[in-house]
Structure formats: structure tokens, C-alpha cells
Design an enzyme around this catalytic site. Sequence first.
Site, PDB file in Angstrom:
ATOM      1  N   LYS A  48      -1.018 114.097  84.759  1.00 12.07           N
ATOM      2  CA  LYS A  48      -1.960 114.307  83.654  1.00 12.07           C
ATOM      3  C   LYS A  48      -3.144 115.156  84.120  1.00 12.07           C
ATOM      4  CE  LYS A  48      -4.891 111.865  80.319  1.00 12.07           C
ATOM      5  NZ  LYS A  48      -5.230 110.550  79.704  1.00 12.07           N
ATOM      6  N   HIS A 108      43.290 125.742  76.139  1.00  8.30           N
ATOM      7  CA  HIS A 108      42.247 125.673  75.119  1.00  8.30           C
ATOM      8  C   HIS A 108      42.108 124.262  74.538  1.00  8.30           C
ATOM      9  CE1 HIS A 108      41.742 129.917  75.486  1.00  8.30           C
ATOM     10  NE2 HIS A 108      42.933 130.197  75.036  1.00  8.30           N
TER      11      HIS A 108
END
Length: 518
Positions: free
Chosen positions: A135, A274
Site C-alpha cells: 500500500k 482438433h
Amino acid sequence: MKRALLSVSDKTGIVEFAKELAANGFEIISTGGTSNALEQAGLKVTNISDVTGFPECLDGRLKTLHPNIHGGLLALRDNETHVKEMADLGIQPIDLLVVNLYPFKQTIMKENVLLEEAIENIDIGGPTMLRAAAKNYNHVAVLVDPADYGRVMEEIKEKGGCTPETKFYLAAKVFMHTASYDTIISGYLNEKAGIEQFPETLSLTYEKVQEMRYGENPHQSAAFYKEVNDSKGLLTGIVQLHGKELSFNNINDTHGALELTKEYTEPTVVACKHSNPCGVGSAATIYEAYLKAYNADPVSIFGGIIVCNGTVDEQTATEINKIFVEIILAPSFTDGALEILKKKKNIRILMLENMKQKQPKDALDFKKVSGGLLVQNIDNELLIESQLSYVTEKRPTEKETEDLIFAWKVVKYTKSNGIAIGKDKQSVGIGPGQVNRIWACKQAIEHGMEFLGADALKGSVLASDAYFPFPDCVEAAANAGITAIIQPGGSVNDQDSIDACNKAGIAMVFTGMRHFRH
């Protein structure tokens, strides 16, 4: 003198980093095991208790939660009020923080770990310090990753401290780290507490395995991530023995082939293209199973994925090397087989031990949609033969039942609408991903006849991933010589299909379960 607080569970590189800090004028503050490691390396260390004026207590649970620590991390150095309060309270600033957290993830991944042990490895002070320092990133450099030690040290040597850009980067990393840490904890505790599988808010954490060269297409960027769990038997547990780096499509296609292979207990080979199976064979040996899978569709297997659930030997490797395939995956390879396969530079040879181990029953499946995420249980339900419903006048023979179950497993991993035709534990026709079921059925029949001959379908069986809305698939199957059908049932027109089967002398069974795969 600048001050650095070091408190780490992962001590990789910490001694070397601390020595560099000391050489560059930092006072080193530390706790517990980290302090001992640094002192044993000959470093002068200020103990955390000397800073707080309070001893570490409660078996180490309480040591850093103190104003002298958090004030030193949170105070804004350019704020006159903060500076005066620090002077009045005797709080000295902390300029650099190095913390990584108790090993909660590693603890819960151990076999038979007790809840009490897991709870003891929930870090409290560490995340609090990290968040405070992050922070206040304009004034404090904060590190959670040993990989950043070098970057920070170079900047301290060259510039006397970290650049604002680096401090901001490190702060962002902190919040990513603590978010992941808390997500792992909440996921573990939710499971133990029996909280619903689909809670009101969903937090997920995954760890990056590798960057991909690109995604499904070259203009898409991509990466591969793994779940935080034991990867035994899972796709994330593969070991690459040879070949180019895996691509996005390689991994996606291999997943479907691997999961289908796991459905079989006897020697089985799955060829995939595929994300759809194009050839599946089960036999007494992996070599015979491969020949079945190859002959089922010798065109589509080219450039595809081959997954075997048994050891690949020299004979099988020689056959595989006659064509180009992207990947061969198996639980093991003989030395001779590896020597043969490695003659092809680009083939990816993958090994996965514990291949028969399935995904956990509570595993989830995700599908990204615009603005959201669809989440469901994985489709890990297996067909139970005793629960089949025999709905036609003719019942399937023992051999037909065996082939029906074989084909049902194939169609489970075929994109919907999907049809799979099988005979003698070999796929003899697969029709995937059509927008109506009769097209999938006709495609499967046509492909089977093309590659194996018209007679190959006589006496074969057909599996459909969902019910027949019309009797047209039954009629097409009868014309091809198919003698038994397995499908979920549940259509309002079920009787029409049953009547068509009875008329053609085809046995049909209902599973009561469908396997849509989109």
C-alpha cells in the site's frame, strides 16, 4: 541507515541477498528461522523483538503485529504529520520488506494431512506486512519472489534504491500473491466445511506452467496454467521427453484424447484431431490397438495426437514413425521405442505416469462467455451396464453389448451432435460436431465405408451422444448393416425410433444419460 525486514519460509537466495543489503548499508531486521539462517552465515541481525520491545510468543504466532513494525511500513515519509508521530512514538521507518508466506499450499498437498496442520500453516503476520508495505509502495520496496532479488539489488547498487516503476511492479505482485494465497485457503476450508460447490462469489487461482507461442491462432496470445493440486495422472503432470515446445492446440487436443483413453482398462490407443477422436482401438497389445486406431481413419490421423494407455515398444514406434504425428503420449516407452521415435526431430514425445488416475470427482469445467463464466461439474459419469434399458424386441448379444459400451465411450468425447460406430473394439466411423444428428450419422457411415469398406459396417454398432428426435438415424443405420444402437433416450419421439429398430431387426438400448460436448 536504511532498514530491511526479512522474514521468509522459502529461503532460496535470502542469505546472498541479505549480504548484498548489508554491504550497501542496510540494517537487517529478521525473525525466527530467517534470523538464525542469516546469523549462521555471519550476518549481523537485529531481532524483531528488539524492534517491538515484545518477545515472540504463542509458538511464534505473534511476533510482527506491532505498531513499531506496521508504523514503519505504513508511514508516509512526505507527510509531516506522519513524520512527527513517528518521532513522538519512537517508530523508525522500514525501507525494504522481504516476506514469503507459510507453505499452506505445500502442506495441504501432502498425503493424509490433518486439518490442524493445515490451519497452523495459515500465515497472519506475513500477509499483513505485505499488504501494508505494498500500500505504501512509494516509500517501501516489498518482495515476495526470490526471482526479484537480482533486479532490486542491481538498482540499489546503481541508484541507491529501487525506482518508482520497480516499486509499483513489486507492489502489484504482492497483491497477486496474497490473493492467490487466500484463494487456496478459502478453497480448502470451503471443501472441509461442506460449503456449496457454486458459492455466491467464485475465486480461482492457477499457476502458470508456460507461455505459449500463440493461442488457437497466431494472432492470439496464450499461456498454460495448472490447478493447485497433485498433478499425478493429469495433463499438467506430463513430462516431455523430446520435440518442440507444446502449443495451445497441442495441449487442448491432447486433453480430449487423454480423457477418452482413461475410459478404457484394456490396451487402447486413441488418435485425436482438433479435439475429436478420429480413430480408437482396443486389443490385446498396444501394437494391435494402434493398428486398429490407425486403420479406422488413416487420413485424419496425419498430424494428429496419439495417446496409448500402455508401454510403447519398438514395433509400435516403427509403425507410428511411418506417418507424421504431432504428439505421442504414453505412460512409458521402451529404450528402443524412444530411439526410433526420436529420429523425427519435431515429434513431441510425452510421458505421463499414473495415466489411469482420473480427475477428482469435484473437479470443475469452465467455459468463458461474453462478460462471464459458465461453471459445471466435469462429465466423469461412467456407463453402468446394469442400468441399461432394453427397449426393443431384440436384445443385443454379448459381443454387441461389448461393442456398444466401447462406442459409447468414444461418442462421449466426440463433439455434439456426435455419432460413433464401433465393431470388434475398433471405431469404424465417427461423425462429430454436426448441426443435426442425421448429418453426423451419415458422415460416420460414409467415413467408415470409405476407409474400411462397405462390409466393415455390417454387424457394427452405433452410439449417439443424445437422443434421436426422428427415426431417420435408425433407418440410415439399418441400410448400413448396423445391428445395435445405444443412445440416451428421452425424446417425445422415442417410440418412433423403437418401432424403426423393431422393423429393421436392430437392438436398441437406452442409457438414460447424455454426453453433449460443445
